[in-house]
Design an enzyme around this catalytic site. Structure first.
Site, short mmCIF file in Angstrom:
data_model
loop_
_atom_site.label_atom_id
_atom_site.label_comp_id
_atom_site.label_asym_id
_atom_site.label_seq_id
_atom_site.Cartn_x
_atom_site.Cartn_y
_atom_site.Cartn_z
N THR A 275 0.86 -1.19 0.00
CA THR A 275 0.00 0.00 0.00
C THR A 275 0.89 1.23 0.00
O THR A 275 2.11 1.13 -0.05
CB THR A 275 -0.92 0.02 1.24
OG1 THR A 275 -0.13 0.35 2.41
CG2 THR A 275 -1.61 -1.32 1.45
N CYS A 276 0.28 2.40 0.08
CA CYS A 276 1.07 3.63 0.09
C CYS A 276 1.92 3.75 1.34
O CYS A 276 2.93 4.45 1.35
CB CYS A 276 0.17 4.85 -0.05
SG CYS A 276 -1.06 5.02 1.26
N ARG B 230 2.90 0.83 3.42
CA ARG B 230 3.61 -0.36 3.87
C ARG B 230 3.76 -1.37 2.73
O ARG B 230 2.94 -1.45 1.83
CB ARG B 230 2.89 -1.03 5.04
CG ARG B 230 1.54 -1.64 4.72
CD ARG B 230 0.89 -2.25 5.94
NE ARG B 230 0.53 -1.24 6.92
CZ ARG B 230 1.03 -1.16 8.14
NH1 ARG B 230 1.91 -2.06 8.56
NH2 ARG B 230 0.65 -0.21 8.98
N SER C 274 -1.93 1.72 11.52
CA SER C 274 -1.98 2.63 10.39
C SER C 274 -1.52 4.03 10.76
O SER C 274 -1.56 4.41 11.93
CB SER C 274 -3.41 2.70 9.83
OG SER C 274 -3.82 1.44 9.35
N GLN D 273 -7.73 -3.32 1.70
CA GLN D 273 -6.47 -3.61 1.01
C GLN D 273 -5.92 -4.98 1.39
O GLN D 273 -5.39 -5.72 0.55
CB GLN D 273 -5.46 -2.51 1.34
CG GLN D 273 -5.82 -1.16 0.75
CD GLN D 273 -5.02 -0.02 1.36
OE1 GLN D 273 -4.54 -0.10 2.49
NE2 GLN D 273 -4.86 1.05 0.60
#
Length: 474
Positions: free
Chosen positions: A50-51, A53, A109, A120
Site C-alpha cells: 500500500t502507500c 507499507r 496505520s 487492502q
C-alpha cells in the site's frame, strides 16, 4: 505458530523514497508471489503493498525468513539490500499474528483506526489465495484477522468519524484555502480512495471537480455521480492549469505529472498558486516540482501532522482495542495448537492400543479364564496409559503455552514410530470482497532494470511554507 512471520517496511520507519522502490503493483502480484514461493522455498505467502507499507506475510517451516525475504525483495526490484535493510522489521510466531491483527484493525496505520487497510488486506489475500499461495494456516489467520477487525470497528470508537487518508488529505486542503467554493480540484486516478476523496471534497463545498483517469468510461460514470468533468489521462497536461488543487493517487509505476507539466500550468495560471498532494506510492508527481515558485507539493508522509491531531480523540480507545486483540490471539493460539496436538495424541493412543491387542493375541494365555484374560488386558492398558501420560501431558502443556510447532510434532511422531502429521488440506475459503476494481495495467519490469544504489537516500527536505502564506486571498 512459530511458522508465521511478517517481514516489511512501513511509514513509521522507512522514508517514501524507499517505500516507492519496494512497492509491488496489484497487477504484478501473481508474478511476485510465484517468484517468492518458487525461488525462496516459501510454502504459504501474501504480499501487502500500500502507500504506507510493503509486507510479506508467510507461513513456512524454512529458517531465516527475514534473510530470505530481503534477498527476494533485492532480487525482484534489482536493488542492493543495503538500500532498504536498515528499515526492515521482522515479526515471528505470536508477534507476527499480533502484527497482522493490528494491521487489519487499523491499529498500526498512519491514520489510527482507518478502515481502508482492511479492504487492502482482503484484496491482497484474495490475490494470494487465487494463486494457490495460501494454505489452511494462513487462511485461518487471515479470516480471524478479518473477524477481529469487524468487531473492533463495530464495538469501539476507534473508527469514529470515518477518518481515512482521503479525509486527512481534504482536511489539509481546507487548511490551505479558506473558501473552497471558488476552487477547482483535479483528482488524478480513481484508485481505491478516489470515491472517498470526491465525497469529502463535495462535503467541504468544493466549487468544481475534474476526474482524470486512464479509463475514460470509468471516469465518466463516476463523474455523473459527483457532477464533475471526466478527462482521459492523455489530456492531463491540457487541463492541469484549470486546477487549484491536484490530488493524485494512481498505481502507475512511474511519475505521470512532470516538472514541465506543472511549470507550463503555472505560466498559464498567471501567478495563481497550485496545491499538489501526491498520495501515490510510487509517487505520481516529480519531487522537484516543489522547487517551482507557486507550486506547493506534499506527499503521503507530509500529512502526518494532520493525522496526529485527528487521532488524539481515538487514542483512549486504543487500549480497549488491544484487549480485543489479546483475546482473539489467545483464541487463535488455542485453536491452532488444538488442531496440531489432538490428532497426534489420538494416533499415539490408537497405536499403543493396537500393539497391546496384537501382542495379547500372540501371547500364550490359553490356560487363563476369560476373567483373567480381561484383567490382564486392563492391567496392560493401565501400564501403557501411565507410560503415555508424560508425553501426552507435555504436548498438552506446550499447546497451552503456545509452543507447539511442526518441528515438535514431527519429532514426537518419530519417537513413537508414527508417520509425520499430514498437512491439512488447503481451504477453499475465499474473500467475499467483490467490489474491488482492477487497477491500471503495469508493464513488467525488464530484467536488466537494475537500480544501482549503495546507500539509502536521505528524506527529502520538503518546502514547509506556513499555512497562512498559502491561504487563498482571491
Amino acid at each position: 505458530m512459530q511458522n508465521f512471520s511478517v517481514t516489511g517496511i512501513n511509514h513509521k520507519y522507512a522514508p517514501l523514497e524507499v517505500r516507492e522502490v519496494l512497492a509491488i503493483a496489484d497487477e504484478s502480484l501473481p508474478i511476485a508471489l510465484r517468484a517468492l514461493r518458487e525461488n525462496h522455498a516459501v510454502e504459504q505467502a501474501m504480499i501487502l503493498s500500500t502507500c504506507n507499507r510493503i509486507e510479506i506475510i508467510c507461513h513456512a517451516s524454512c529458517p531465516a525468513m527475514k534473510d530470505r525475504v530481503c534477498d527476494y525483495l533485492s532480487a525482484y526490484h534489482h536493488v542492493d539490500r543495503s538500500f532498504f535493510e536498515e528499515y526492515v522489521y521482522y515479526h515471528q510466531g505470536i508477534d507476527a499474528v499480533r502484527h497482522i491483527f493490528n494491521v487489519a484493525s487499523g491499529l498500526d496505520s498512519m491514520v489510527l483506526g482507518e478502515t481502508e487497510i482492511l479492504g487492502q488486506l482482503k484484496k491482497a489475500y484474495l490475490a494470494s489465495s487465487s494463486e494457490g499461495a495460501t494454505g489452511r494456516a494462513l487462511n485461518e489467520c487471515m479470516h480471524a484477522a478479518f473477524a477481529l477487525a469487524k468487531k473492533i470497528h463495530a464495538d469501539t470508537e476507534i473508527s469514529k468519524g470515518k477518518l481515512s487518508v482521503a479525509s486527512v488529505a481534504v482536511t489539509f486542503v481546507k487548511r490551505v484555502f479558506d473558501d473552497l467554493s471558488r476552487k477547482t480540484a483535479m483528482l488524478v486516478g480513481l484508485g481505491e480512495t478516489g470515491r472517498l476523496l470526491l465525497t469529502h471534497l463535495r462535503e467541504v463545498g468544493i466549487g468544481h471537480m475534474i476526474i482524470v483517469n486512464r479509463t475514460l468510461e470509468h471516469a465518466t460514470n463516476v463523474a455523473k455521480t459527483f457532477n464533475a468533468d471526466a478527462v482521459p489521462l492523455e489530456l492531463l497536461e491540457d487541463y492541469l492549469a484549470r486546477a487549484d488543487i491536484v490530488i493524485s493517487q494512481t498505481s502507475a509505476p512511474t511519475t505521470i505529472v512532470s516538472r514541465a507539466h506543472v511549470e507550463n500550468a503555472l505560466k498559464r495560471r498567471h501567478g495563481k498558486p497550485m496545491l499538489l498532494i501526491d498520495l501515490a506510492v510510487p509517487r505520481d508527481i516529480q519531487a522537484d516540482v516543489e522547487e517551482l515558485e507557486g507550486a506547493y507539493l506534499y506527499d503521503i508522509d507530509d500529512l502526518e501532522q494532520v493525522v496526529a491531531e485527528a487521532a488524539e480523540a481515538r487514542t483512549q480507545e486504543y487500549e480497549r482495542c488491544q484487549k480485543l486483540v489479546d483475546e482473539r490471539i489467545e483464541a487463535f493460539v488455542r485453536h491452532t495448537g488444538r488442531q496440531m496436538v489432538e490428532p497426534l495424541i489420538s494416533a499415539l493412543h490408537e497405536r499403543a492400543g493396537a500393539i497391546v491387542e496384537s501382542e495379547l493375541e500372540h501371547a500364550s494365555l490359553g490356560n487363563l479364564t476369560p476373567e483373567q484374560r480381561e484383567e490382564v488386558l486392563r492391567l496392560t492398558h493401565r501400564v501403557v496409559n501411565k507410560l503415555l501420560h508424560p508425553p501426552t501431558a507435555f504436548l498438552k502443556e506446550e499447546f497451552q503455552n503456545g509452543g507447539v510447532d511442526a518441528r515438535l510434532l514431527n519429532i514426537s511422531a518419530r519417537m513413537f514410530g508414527l508417520p509425520a502429521p499430514e498437512q491439512p488440506p488447503i481451504s477453499e475459503q475465499r474473500s467475499a470482497n467483490k467490489d474491488i476494481a482492477p487497477q491500471f495495467i503495469v508493464a513488467e519490469q525488464p530484467e536488466d532494470a537494475t537500480i544501482n544504489r549503495g546507500a539509502t537516500p536521505p528524506r527529502l527536505n520538503r518546502a514547509s511554507l506556513p499555512i497562512s502564506e498559502t491561504k487563498d486571498t482571491t
